[in-house]
Design a protein around this motif. Structure first.
Motif, PDB file in Angstrom:
ATOM      1  N   ILE A   1       8.133  -6.573  35.002  1.00 49.50           N
ATOM      2  CA  ILE A   1       9.141  -7.012  34.023  1.00 49.50           C
ATOM      3  C   ILE A   1       8.799  -6.400  32.656  1.00 49.50           C
ATOM      4  CG2 ILE A   1      10.346  -8.952  32.957  1.00 49.50           C
ATOM      5  CD1 ILE A   1       9.710 -10.667  35.291  1.00 49.50           C
ATOM      6  N   PHE A   2       9.792  -5.818  32.042  1.00 53.73           N
ATOM      7  CA  PHE A   2       9.645  -5.083  30.793  1.00 53.73           C
ATOM      8  C   PHE A   2      10.600  -5.708  29.760  1.00 53.73           C
ATOM      9  CE2 PHE A   2       8.630  -2.637  34.429  1.00 53.73           C
ATOM     10  CZ  PHE A   2       7.614  -1.769  34.094  1.00 53.73           C
ATOM     11  N   ALA A   3      10.381  -5.410  28.498  1.00 54.67           N
ATOM     12  CA  ALA A   3      11.307  -5.913  27.467  1.00 54.67           C
ATOM     13  C   ALA A   3      11.423  -4.892  26.354  1.00 54.67           C
ATOM     14  CB  ALA A   3      10.814  -7.252  26.912  1.00 54.67           C
ATOM     15  N   ALA A   4      12.625  -4.795  25.764  1.00 51.86           N
ATOM     16  CA  ALA A   4      12.857  -3.837  24.671  1.00 51.86           C
ATOM     17  C   ALA A   4      13.954  -4.344  23.757  1.00 51.86           C
ATOM     18  CB  ALA A   4      13.245  -2.470  25.255  1.00 51.86           C
ATOM     19  N   GLY A   5      14.035  -3.738  22.578  1.00 55.91           N
ATOM     20  CA  GLY A   5      15.076  -4.101  21.607  1.00 55.91           C
ATOM     21  C   GLY A   5      14.708  -5.353  20.824  1.00 55.91           C
ATOM     22  N   ASP A   6      15.725  -6.030  20.311  1.00 47.93           N
ATOM     23  CA  ASP A   6      15.509  -7.186  19.427  1.00 47.93           C
ATOM     24  C   ASP A   6      14.678  -8.303  20.056  1.00 47.93           C
ATOM     25  OD1 ASP A   6      17.133  -5.964  17.554  1.00 47.93           O
ATOM     26  OD2 ASP A   6      18.480  -7.673  17.309  1.00 47.93           O
ATOM     27  N   VAL A   7      14.698  -8.406  21.383  1.00 49.15           N
ATOM     28  CA  VAL A   7      14.013  -9.534  22.030  1.00 49.15           C
ATOM     29  C   VAL A   7      12.508  -9.298  22.187  1.00 49.15           C
ATOM     30  CG1 VAL A   7      14.209  -8.836  24.480  1.00 49.15           C
ATOM     31  CG2 VAL A   7      14.295 -11.261  23.855  1.00 49.15           C
ATOM     32  N   ALA A   8      12.072  -8.042  22.053  1.00 49.95           N
ATOM     33  CA  ALA A   8      10.674  -7.717  22.371  1.00 49.95           C
ATOM     34  C   ALA A   8       9.780  -7.823  21.141  1.00 49.95           C
ATOM     35  CB  ALA A   8      10.594  -6.304  22.940  1.00 49.95           C
ATOM     36  N   ASN A   9       8.664  -8.456  21.306  1.00 48.48           N
ATOM     37  CA  ASN A   9       7.625  -8.516  20.278  1.00 48.48           C
ATOM     38  C   ASN A   9       6.470  -7.690  20.827  1.00 48.48           C
ATOM     39  OD1 ASN A   9       5.813  -9.130  18.298  1.00 48.48           O
ATOM     40  ND2 ASN A   9       5.939 -11.354  18.538  1.00 48.48           N
ATOM     41  N   SER A  10       6.424  -6.427  20.410  1.00 46.89           N
ATOM     42  CA  SER A  10       5.573  -5.443  21.098  1.00 46.89           C
ATOM     43  C   SER A  10       4.368  -5.039  20.267  1.00 46.89           C
ATOM     44  CB  SER A  10       6.394  -4.181  21.390  1.00 46.89           C
ATOM     45  OG  SER A  10       7.548  -4.529  22.113  1.00 46.89           O
ATOM     46  N   PHE A  11       3.277  -4.759  20.960  1.00 49.91           N
ATOM     47  CA  PHE A  11       2.101  -4.255  20.255  1.00 49.91           C
ATOM     48  C   PHE A  11       2.405  -2.850  19.755  1.00 49.91           C
ATOM     49  CE2 PHE A  11      -1.854  -2.029  19.648  1.00 49.91           C
ATOM     50  CZ  PHE A  11      -2.479  -2.906  18.778  1.00 49.91           C
ATOM     51  N   HIS A  12       2.223  -2.658  18.436  1.00 53.26           N
ATOM     52  CA  HIS A  12       2.556  -1.377  17.821  1.00 53.26           C
ATOM     53  C   HIS A  12       1.260  -0.657  17.450  1.00 53.26           C
ATOM     54  CE1 HIS A  12       4.383   1.572  15.257  1.00 53.26           C
ATOM     55  NE2 HIS A  12       5.586   1.099  15.540  1.00 53.26           N
ATOM     56  N   PRO A  13       0.919   0.420  18.156  1.00 53.17           N
ATOM     57  CA  PRO A  13      -0.372   1.065  17.930  1.00 53.17           C
ATOM     58  C   PRO A  13      -0.563   1.554  16.501  1.00 53.17           C
ATOM     59  CG  PRO A  13       0.705   1.962  19.897  1.00 53.17           C
ATOM     60  CD  PRO A  13       1.697   1.072  19.226  1.00 53.17           C
ATOM     61  N   LEU A  14       0.504   2.015  15.860  1.00 50.80           N
ATOM     62  CA  LEU A  14       0.385   2.530  14.501  1.00 50.80           C
ATOM     63  C   LEU A  14       0.065   1.415  13.503  1.00 50.80           C
ATOM     64  CD1 LEU A  14       0.885   5.201  12.898  1.00 50.80           C
ATOM     65  CD2 LEU A  14       3.230   4.403  12.554  1.00 50.80           C
ATOM     66  N   LEU A  15       0.713   0.251  13.689  1.00 46.85           N
ATOM     67  CA  LEU A  15       0.520  -0.863  12.761  1.00 46.85           C
ATOM     68  C   LEU A  15      -0.668  -1.729  13.159  1.00 46.85           C
ATOM     69  CD1 LEU A  15       4.307  -1.872  12.482  1.00 46.85           C
ATOM     70  CD2 LEU A  15       3.007  -0.454  10.897  1.00 46.85           C
ATOM     71  N   GLY A  16      -1.116  -1.581  14.415  1.00 46.80           N
ATOM     72  CA  GLY A  16      -2.271  -2.337  14.883  1.00 46.80           C
ATOM     73  C   GLY A  16      -1.980  -3.813  15.098  1.00 46.80           C
TER      74      GLY A  16
END
Ligand SMILES: Cc1cc2nc3c(=O)[nH]c(=O)nc-3n(C[C@H](O)[C@H](O)[C@H](O)COP(=O)(O)OP(=O)(O)OC[C@H]3O[C@@H](n4cnc5c(N)ncnc54)[C@H](O)[C@@H]3O)c2cc1C
Length: 403
Positions: free
Chosen positions: A269-284
């Motif tokens: 199961i994957f998530a994208a767009g407004d609903v996803a709270n994703s780990f952002h490698p650049l922002l850490g």
């Protein structure tokens, strides 16, 4: 043949379906959407479409025949009501009644919904929100010359709606509990630029006040003021549609949590767009980005992840807005606390400038206002995370690519 299911038929979902086919996936793609419109883009709903300048046809992500042409089983008016990750199944309700459908991989692109306010009169028909095509049409019908409009919330939706209402010669008052406009989005310094822009167009702001009651003809504020109002538009942010995922036992917290490959805590199961709270490698750190570009690029990134390709989703967050004749693009997330300095290039008073937010000498965000073809360079500056020479950064004669 494997079935890849996408729950949420909007920009992120439709773009994910497109990427699956572009990458040669020849299994079944089922795209489920609660709305009865085929996938469309929302930015015009507070701009060109609201103003009556854009046709409905221009907001759709794909032409009507694209879905059948690419063998994408688009089911509109169908809501996913439950996910059973153990059984790899979803339950849906739609025109055909409840149904259970099996998937091999599932992408959640259920987006976000406007945060609602609850006070006496808040359920009246004159109290309006803006998220979908029908909402935009309702606002357009309400914004007649002379209409008294109160807008609750000086964020992006509130201010774009304000610009549209003023452009239609409505009388507009904006209520905002914070001390200024766009405080969380841009911080007080650049928020003030937008408040001044609206004031110059005849908008009244009441900072430090919220709507506490709507009566026909007026909004009563927390400060006790009775503000004349034929309509009240509420734009106080959006909440992720993550209840479905939470009920299914997926990890959620301000959205569905994912890693940088947009995988959730549940297998397949994957998530994208407004609903996803994703780990952002650049922002850490994890971020939930409620912007068009994140749906446009995040859906396809999740599709590649579903196909087992290595994915590291780390774009510099990007946003744009149009208000009156001000156009801007913003890269990065310049909320208070993320910067210790602001530098300008160009003429801030003439509304033709670039603002840079810096932290310890490095650019963390940048916004070009009525200056074009520079956002890629701003994004490169942010991505480089290198200390910059302020005199070169602010000198319009030094190309940004050479700062
Ligand atoms: C009026 C407006 C103006 C905007 N302007 C800008 C702008 O100028 N610049 C910018 O960068 N961003 C802008 N945005 C933000 C941008 O539109 C969003 O970031 C983008 O729409 C997110 O796309 P999404 O596909 O992730 O989710 P959404 O667009 O929210 O779509 C999710 C879809 O999933 C459906 N859904 C939800 N739950 C279920 C379920 N259980 N079953 C089936 N379907 C479900 C919803 O009905 C919806 O159709 C604006 C947003 C709005 C509302």
């Amino acid at each position: 043949m494997p079935t890849f299911m996408i729950a949420g038929a909007s920009l992120a979902g439709a773009k994910a379906a497109e990427m699956l086919r572009d990458e040669g996936f020849d299994g079944e793609i089922v795209l489920l959407g609660a709305e009865t419109e085929r996938p469309y883009e929302r930015p015009p709903l507070s701009k060109g479409y609201l103003l009556g300048n854009d046709e409905l046809d221009s907001v759709y992500v794909h032409s009507e025949d694209w879905y059948a042409g690419h063998d994408v089983d688009l089911r509109m008016g169908v809501t996913v009501t439950a996910i059973d990750p153990g059984a790899s199944a979803v339950t849906v309700s739609g025109p055909g009644g409840p149904e259970t459908i099996l998937y091999d991989k599932l992408l959640l692109t259920t987006g976000a919904s406007p945060r609602r306010l609850d006070f006496p009169g808040s359920d009246r028909p004159e109290v309006l929100y803006l998220r979908a095509v029908a909402d935009s049409e309702r606002l357009r019908a309400a914004f007649q010359p002379g209409t008294r409009v109160v807008v609750a919330g000086a964020g992006w939706i509130g201010l774009e709606t304000t610009a549209a209402a003023r452009s239609n010669d409505c009388q507009v008052t904006v209520l905002e509990p914070r001390p200024g406009a766009l405080q969380d989005q841009l911080g007080p310094e650049l928020g003030a630029v937008f408040a001044d822009l609206h004031r110059a167009h005849g908008v009244e702001f009441r900072f430090g006040e919220r709507a506490v009651e709507f009566r026909p003809g007026m909004v009563i504020t927390s400060g006790g003021a009775h503000v004349p109002a034929d309509v009240l538009v509420i734009g106080v942010g959006a909440a992720p549609n993550d209840a479905l995922a939470a009920a299914a036992g997926l990890e959620v917290g301000n959205g569905v949590l994912t890693d940088s490959a947009l995988r959730t805590s549940a297998e397949n199961i994957f998530a994208a767009g407004d609903v996803a709270n994703s780990f952002h490698p650049l922002l850490g750190r994890r971020v939930r980005v409620e912007h068009w570009a994140n749906a446009l690029n995040g859906g396809p990134a999740a599709a590649r992840s579903m196909l087992g390709q290595p994915v590291q989703y780390d774009p510099v967050p990007y946003f744009y807005s149009d208000q009156y004749d001000l156009g801007m693009e913003c890269a990065g997330l310049p909320s208070p606390g993320t910067y210790d300095q602001i530098a300008y290039r160009g003429d801030r008073d003439a509304l033709e400038f670039i603002a840079f937010w810096l932290s310890r000498g490095t650019v963390v965000a940048g916004m070009n206002v009525n200056v074009w073809d520079v956002n890629d360079d701003i994004q490169s500056l942010i991505r480089s995370a290198r200390e910059v020479d302020l005199s070169r950064l602010t000198n319009p004669d030094t190309p940004l690519s050479e700062v």
